[in-house]
Design a protein around this motif. Structure first.
Motif, PDB file in Angstrom:
ATOM      1  N   LYS A 169      39.784  -8.377   5.033  1.00 50.60           N
ATOM      2  CA  LYS A 169      39.093  -7.136   5.355  1.00 50.60           C
ATOM      3  C   LYS A 169      37.588  -7.395   5.232  1.00 50.60           C
ATOM      4  O   LYS A 169      37.086  -7.658   4.144  1.00 50.60           O
ATOM      5  N   PRO A 172      35.116  -4.684   2.767  1.00 50.93           N
ATOM      6  CA  PRO A 172      35.190  -4.847   1.314  1.00 50.93           C
ATOM      7  C   PRO A 172      34.786  -6.240   0.849  1.00 50.93           C
ATOM      8  O   PRO A 172      34.186  -6.390  -0.217  1.00 50.93           O
ATOM      9  N   ILE A 175      30.950  -6.345   0.859  1.00 50.52           N
ATOM     10  CA  ILE A 175      30.425  -5.560  -0.265  1.00 50.52           C
ATOM     11  C   ILE A 175      30.586  -6.339  -1.565  1.00 50.52           C
ATOM     12  O   ILE A 175      29.669  -6.392  -2.399  1.00 50.52           O
ATOM     13  N   ALA A 176      31.752  -6.953  -1.750  1.00 47.59           N
ATOM     14  CA  ALA A 176      32.004  -7.744  -2.957  1.00 47.59           C
ATOM     15  C   ALA A 176      31.023  -8.905  -3.060  1.00 47.59           C
ATOM     16  O   ALA A 176      30.458  -9.177  -4.129  1.00 47.59           O
ATOM     17  N   ILE A 179      27.515  -7.658  -4.065  1.00 48.85           N
ATOM     18  CA  ILE A 179      27.454  -7.332  -5.499  1.00 48.85           C
ATOM     19  C   ILE A 179      27.310  -8.599  -6.323  1.00 48.85           C
ATOM     20  O   ILE A 179      26.467  -8.695  -7.229  1.00 48.85           O
ATOM     21  N   VAL A 226      35.859  -3.364 -10.365  1.00 50.97           N
ATOM     22  CA  VAL A 226      35.172  -2.954  -9.138  1.00 50.97           C
ATOM     23  C   VAL A 226      35.585  -3.847  -7.971  1.00 50.97           C
ATOM     24  O   VAL A 226      35.909  -3.363  -6.871  1.00 50.97           O
ATOM     25  N   LEU A 227      35.579  -5.156  -8.187  1.00 50.24           N
ATOM     26  CA  LEU A 227      35.945  -6.079  -7.115  1.00 50.24           C
ATOM     27  C   LEU A 227      37.407  -5.913  -6.714  1.00 50.24           C
ATOM     28  O   LEU A 227      37.755  -5.964  -5.530  1.00 50.24           O
ATOM     29  N   LEU A 229      39.230  -3.161  -6.948  1.00 48.15           N
ATOM     30  CA  LEU A 229      39.378  -1.899  -6.216  1.00 48.15           C
ATOM     31  C   LEU A 229      38.863  -2.019  -4.786  1.00 48.15           C
ATOM     32  O   LEU A 229      39.427  -1.436  -3.859  1.00 48.15           O
ATOM     33  N   LEU A 230      37.786  -2.784  -4.603  1.00 50.76           N
ATOM     34  CA  LEU A 230      37.270  -2.992  -3.254  1.00 50.76           C
ATOM     35  C   LEU A 230      38.326  -3.653  -2.370  1.00 50.76           C
ATOM     36  O   LEU A 230      38.567  -3.230  -1.241  1.00 50.76           O
ATOM     37  N   LEU A 231      38.968  -4.690  -2.900  1.00 51.25           N
ATOM     38  CA  LEU A 231      39.950  -5.408  -2.120  1.00 51.25           C
ATOM     39  C   LEU A 231      41.253  -4.638  -1.977  1.00 51.25           C
ATOM     40  O   LEU A 231      41.944  -4.740  -0.955  1.00 51.25           O
ATOM     41  N   LEU A 234      40.085  -0.404  -0.129  1.00 53.32           N
ATOM     42  CA  LEU A 234      39.364  -0.233   1.143  1.00 53.32           C
ATOM     43  C   LEU A 234      40.099  -0.905   2.303  1.00 53.32           C
ATOM     44  O   LEU A 234      40.780  -1.893   2.127  1.00 53.32           O
TER      45      LEU A 234
END
Length: 234
Positions: A169, A172, A175-176, A179, A226-227, A229-231, A234
């Motif tokens: 994806k 995400p 974004i990861a 960060i 956080v990482l 949840l992104l994977l 999203l």
């Protein structure tokens, strides 16, 4: 054919070496951050000087070469698998590991050499090196950043086999990566700020919550969540 001559056998040997190197590397990373640093805060000057001259160089030798073994065996597994990226998890874990490796060899070790040389010079009756304090701060921040990164890195390395995100994806993942790179920029800033190009960028290099053991552990766990949840969402 014998198991050693098969790709699966070679990969298993590389994985074994990867685990041995990783345990050595990360174990000493935690020793430096959670044991030695805290001891140095309370140690007498003579004891601290002795440890810097005799203990730290030995520990740093195993630390940096453990990192080399971990990286080389990881690259070896990637080569044996014909360059296949099996999941987003291994990509995130590998990015964190590579950044940690570069921090070891380009920031932590070069600056720790200055700190050790300064301690030896003082022990021989000379003055401390003028850049020793700056070197200690740069190495300390990079080491704390590695301790932070190690927590999600270990999760994603394990998740690549046991809870993989097989569908790539783009959003995400990007974004990861952003960060992680922002955190790396902060962690490397004290070592890089002498370069003109860095001086034109926003200032960073803050310890923040990394100052305490609890702070860096909580930050690492928070980053992992956080990482993840992104994977996962999203």
């Amino acid at each position: 054919m014998g198991i050693v001559t098969t790709s699966a056998g070679i990969e298993m040997l590389l994985r074994w070496g990867h685990l041995l190197g990783g345990i050595t590397w990360i174990g000493l990373l935690y020793y430096f951050n959670f044991v030695q640093t805290e001891y140095f805060k309370e140690a007498d000057a003579s004891a601290k000087a002795d440890a810097l001259q005799k203990l730290a160089p030995r520990a740093l030798w195993w630390f940096r070469w453990g990192a080399v073994l971990t990286l080389l065996t990881g690259l070896g597994m990637f080569a044996v698998s014909a360059g296949r990226i099996s999941s987003m998890d291994i990509s995130i874990g590998a990015l964190l590991g590579i950044l940690m490796f570069t921090n070891v060899w380009l920031i932590i070790w070069p600056n720790q050499k200055i700190v050790i040389a300064s301690a030896k010079q003082v022990a021989q009756g000379g003055a401390a090196l003028p850049n020793a304090a700056e070197a200690l701060a740069a190495a300390g921040l990079a080491s704390r950043t590695n301790a932070l990164f190690s927590i999600p890195m270990l999760y994603f390395m394990a998740a690549s086999s046991h809870y993989p995100h097989l569908t790539f994806k783009f959003l995400p993942f990007i974004i990861a990566v952003v960060i992680i790179l922002l955190l790396e920029y902060n962690g490397a800033y004290l070592a890089l700020k002498r370069f003109d190009i860095v001086k034109k960028l926003p200032a960073a290099g803050k310890m923040g919550p990394y100052t305490s053991i609890a702070g860096v552990i909580h930050s690492g766990l928070g980053l992992a969540v956080v990482l993840f949840l992104l994977l996962d969402l999203l």
